[in-house]
Design a protein around this motif. Structure first.
Motif, PDB file in Angstrom:
ATOM      1  N   ALA A  46     -15.552  -9.434  -5.543  1.00  0.00           N
ATOM      2  CA  ALA A  46     -14.191  -9.260  -4.947  1.00  0.00           C
ATOM      3  C   ALA A  46     -14.009  -8.833  -3.674  1.00  0.00           C
ATOM      4  CB  ALA A  46     -13.272  -8.490  -5.895  1.00  0.00           C
ATOM      5  N   PRO A  51      -9.820 -13.029  -0.927  1.00  0.00           N
ATOM      6  CA  PRO A  51      -9.380 -13.448  -2.194  1.00  0.00           C
ATOM      7  C   PRO A  51      -9.046 -14.647  -2.774  1.00  0.00           C
ATOM      8  CG  PRO A  51      -8.234 -11.532  -0.742  1.00  0.00           C
ATOM      9  CD  PRO A  51      -9.268 -12.250   0.126  1.00  0.00           C
ATOM     10  N   LEU A 275      -6.168 -12.374  -8.873  1.00  0.00           N
ATOM     11  CA  LEU A 275      -5.688 -10.957  -9.230  1.00  0.00           C
ATOM     12  C   LEU A 275      -5.447 -11.041 -10.714  1.00  0.00           C
ATOM     13  CD1 LEU A 275      -2.893 -10.705  -6.398  1.00  0.00           C
ATOM     14  CD2 LEU A 275      -5.068  -9.189  -6.756  1.00  0.00           C
ATOM     15  N   TYR A 350      -6.436  -5.886  -3.379  1.00  0.00           N
ATOM     16  CA  TYR A 350      -6.247  -6.360  -4.748  1.00  0.00           C
ATOM     17  C   TYR A 350      -5.201  -5.558  -5.513  1.00  0.00           C
ATOM     18  CZ  TYR A 350     -10.038  -9.717  -3.962  1.00  0.00           C
ATOM     19  OH  TYR A 350     -10.916 -10.631  -3.250  1.00  0.00           O
TER      20      TYR A 350
END
Length: 439
Positions: A46, A51, A275, A350
């Motif tokens: 991540a 993202p 997410l 995030y």
């Protein structure tokens, strides 16, 4: 004296309870470590990827597992149920394994074909480029390594939960080592996709190797070649129905694990899918006892139901009390520390995933309690009752998912999961009590 008869006495009852507890904590250690390794690997991934690209990696894996799950009948459940019944008849067990191996091969081939052809549809649905569609088809090759249901059943049948615990650790080690190497070398999207596929393949191959080694040790004179269908109805009555029920049950389990990730990507974008997956993975680290509890309870409850029903009910009550207490702790921890946990693990960009974490944790806590009842009903050959409860819960989850996601964004996807889990628990609880009242 049969193995079941040994469980009928006080010493046998105590041994059954101790075996369940030992298997549970053995799996908990292994799966807990594996979940932490996977979480660390996802944290590296991540932080290394934008993202949207991270979300794409997650979507590819969810797509492959979704295709595999849609044609997976979970043969290990049948091996445990019928293998415990025929513990004194090794030839019957050998025939059962040959039959389940055939099912394994057929479903893996079908899943690969499904993924290959469905990749084009998925690319259109998610508006992927031609390169992303090719990547999805390439990743679907890992499905061919997932022919591990029969080997998993052998390990469960013979209480080799230590091997099953190490299986996920193998995946976590490969995933973390690969993610660390790619991050250090500055690799990008394709490199992380390859690492994720290799990790998935490694744990499948390890499980298959260990399962068949255990089979060879237990049955040194066994032959894989032999009758498959001869006397099947007499030796394994209700097998077809049980496989059908576990097939549909597996599809229902698939929805909250992987299909919702694809749904989040379609409705809210690839970033939202990433997410959601991060929150789900964080939840998994904390709530992993639900799956483990069901896995270790089922073989022992299957042995106790006919031989020692009082011990059966005592074990169920103890497991319910422990799972309910754990569920309360899980939800409280997510409520108070969810924001800080997500930000610390994956970075501030995030942090938006924390809004769904509490709801997913609530759903996992409810599933933790449901897992005990599910194992008990499976052991009593009432898998159909479980299917009804899960079907209703998944139906509510699916019906509420899109409206809540569009109305409340990412948080709405978690709310839908919690509502579905609550309905499932209610219905499975009702089906657990009613048969007891009649017996």
């Amino acid at each position: 004296m049969s193995p079941d008869a040994g469980d009928a006495g006080t010493g046998g009852n105590r041994a059954g309870s101790n075996r369940t507890g030992g298997n549970f904590f053995r799996l908990l250690r292994g799966r807990g470590m594996a979940a932490l390794l996977m979480l660390a690997a996802m944290s590296l991934m991540a932080r290394a990827l934008p993202p949207a690209e991270f979300g794409l990696v997650i979507l590819l894996h969810s797509f492959a597992l979704g295709a595999r799950g849609l044609v997976n009948v979970k043969p290990f459940e049948a091996i445990v149920l019928y293998g415990t019944r025929h513990a004194a008849r090794p030839r019957y067990t050998e025939q059962l394994l040959r039959l389940m191996l055939l099912v394994d091969v057929a479903t893996v081939v079908a899943a690969f074909a499904l993924a290959w052809f469905a990749a084009g549809w998925l690319a259109g649905w998610l508006e992927w480029s031609a390169a992303e569609r090719a990547l999805a088809r390439g990743y679907s090759v890992v499905i061919l390594t997932s022919m591990s249901g029969t080997a998993s059943g052998v390990l469960r049948l013979y209480d080799r939960f230590d091997v099953i615990a190490r299986q996920r650790v193998v995946q976590g080690v490969v995933m973390l080592a690969g993610a660390a190497a790619v991050s250090a070398l500055g690799g990008g999207l394709v490199a992380f996709v390859v690492v994720q596929g290799l990790a998935f393949a490694a744990h499948n191959i390890y499980l298959q190797r260990q399962g068949w080694r255990e089979f060879a040790r237990r049955h040194p004179d066994a032959r894989l070649a032999g009758p498959v269908f001869a006397g099947r109805r007499r030796r394994f009555p209700g097998l077809g129905r049980f496989l059908a029920v576990t097939y549909w049950q597996g599809n229902l389990d698939l929805f909250p694990k992987h299909l919702v990730v694809l749904g989040a990507g379609a409705l809210l974008g690839e970033t939202a899918a990433g997410l959601y997956r991060l929150a789900a993975q964080t939840t998994r680290v904390i709530s992993v006892p639900a799956l483990l509890l069901r896995q270790v309870l089922f073989p022992d409850l299957a042995r106790l139901w006919r031989a020692a029903p009082d011990e059966f009910h005592r074990l169920v009550r103890r497991a319910l009390a422990g799972s309910a207490a754990s569920a309360a702790v899980l939800v409280g921890a997510a409520t108070w520390f969810g924001d800080e946990l997500i930000a610390a693990l994956f970075g501030e960009r995030y942090a938006a995933g924390a809004v769904v974490l509490v709801w997913l944790m609530l759903a996992a806590a409810l599933e933790l309690v449901t897992a005990v009842l599910r194992a008990a009903l499976y052991a009593r050959a009432r898998a159909g009752k479980v299917l009804i409860g899960y079907a209703a819960g998944v139906a509510l989850h699916a019906a509420a998912f899109a409206p809540l996601a569009l109305a409340a964004g990412l948080e709405g996807t978690g709310m839908a999961a919690a509502f579905g889990a609550l309905l499932t628990l209610g219905l499975v609880s009702m089906n657990s009590v009613r048969p007891r009242l009649r017996e």
